[in-house]
Write a protein that holds these residues in place. Structure first.
Motif: not given
Ligand code: GRF
Length: 232
Positions: A23-29, A97-100, A118-122, A181-186
């Protein structure tokens, strides 16, 4: 000395086709795109779908030469039907799902059951829903992190595949904690997709078992896995 090859040369295994919903920035993408840039990575991103035409993540897909579509239908059902058709046409076998940020139609969730991540930041099940980092700060927890899980109908629920833990510092604000958290998500999401693509995840009720030796990174992310694989 290397033995001369005798049999027919092993064919490279086909990579798992992954569709990513954003839906947005797409850093996980971006992290998934970069992981898949390695030909040895067992998955490839073949389609990116955004429910928002202005999502910056669409440009990341374009830059990487990946097919991308914006489906901005106001109706949840129409979005689900169009996304489903596009994913199937692209031969997608796993949806990430990546920030969807849109709640998915339950029919879509059911149709892609156990093939939808899905990835969730908690550290789920703590702090589901919106602003999980803000929730973590308000609760005064000393550790937080992120979770990759199979998606079920209830928001931010479903069998957990992997988690990463980060410390919460006394002086943290939402932005700083989110960044940590985002650095860990990646790192976590590409690892979880790899485990799926390698066929190493077994869903047993509401739990996920990981088959075979745990990858080295898992020690960092999930101490209980490291202990289990070390016989502890
Ligand atoms: C991430 O923190 C993800 O866990 C959450 O939304 C954020 C999306 O960031 N669901 P990005 O669009 O991947 O940069």
């Amino acid at each position: 000395m290397a033995r001369p090859a005798t049999g027919p040369r092993a064919r490279p295994r086909a990579r798992l086709k992954v569709g990513v919903l954003i839906s947005g920035r797409g850093s996980n993408l971006q992290a998934l795109i970069e992981a898949a840039a390695d030909p040895a990575y067992p998955a490839e991103i073949v389609l990116v779908i955004s429910n928002r035409p202005e999502a910056p993540g669409l440009a990341r897909a374009a830059d990487a030469g990946i097919a991308h579509r914006s489906l901005a239908q106001p109706s949840r059902e129409v979005f689900a039907a169009e996304a489903d058709a596009a994913l199937r046409q692209s031969g997608v076998k796993l949806v990430a799902l990546a920030g969807f940020m849109r709640i998915l139609d339950t029919g879509f969730v059911e149709a892609w059951k156990n093939r939808l991540l899905n990835i969730h930041p908690s550290l789920l099940p703590a702090f589901p829903g919106l602003h999980p980092q803000r929730q973590a700060l308000a609760a005064g927890v000393r550790f937080s992190g992120c979770t990759v899980h199979f998606v079920r109908a209830q928001v931010d629920s479903g069998p957990i595949i992997a988690q990463a833990v980060v410390p919460v510092h006394g002086h943290d604000d939402e932005a700083r904690l989110s960044e940590r958290i985002l650095a860990a998500e990646h790192r976590l999401y590409p690892m979880a997709v790899r485990l799926y693509a390698e066929g190493r995840l077994r869903i047993q009720g509401e739990r996920v078992a990981i088959k075979g030796a745990a990858p080295p990174e898992i020690a960092l992310f999930n101490p209980s896995q490291a202990l289990a694989s070390a016989g502890g």
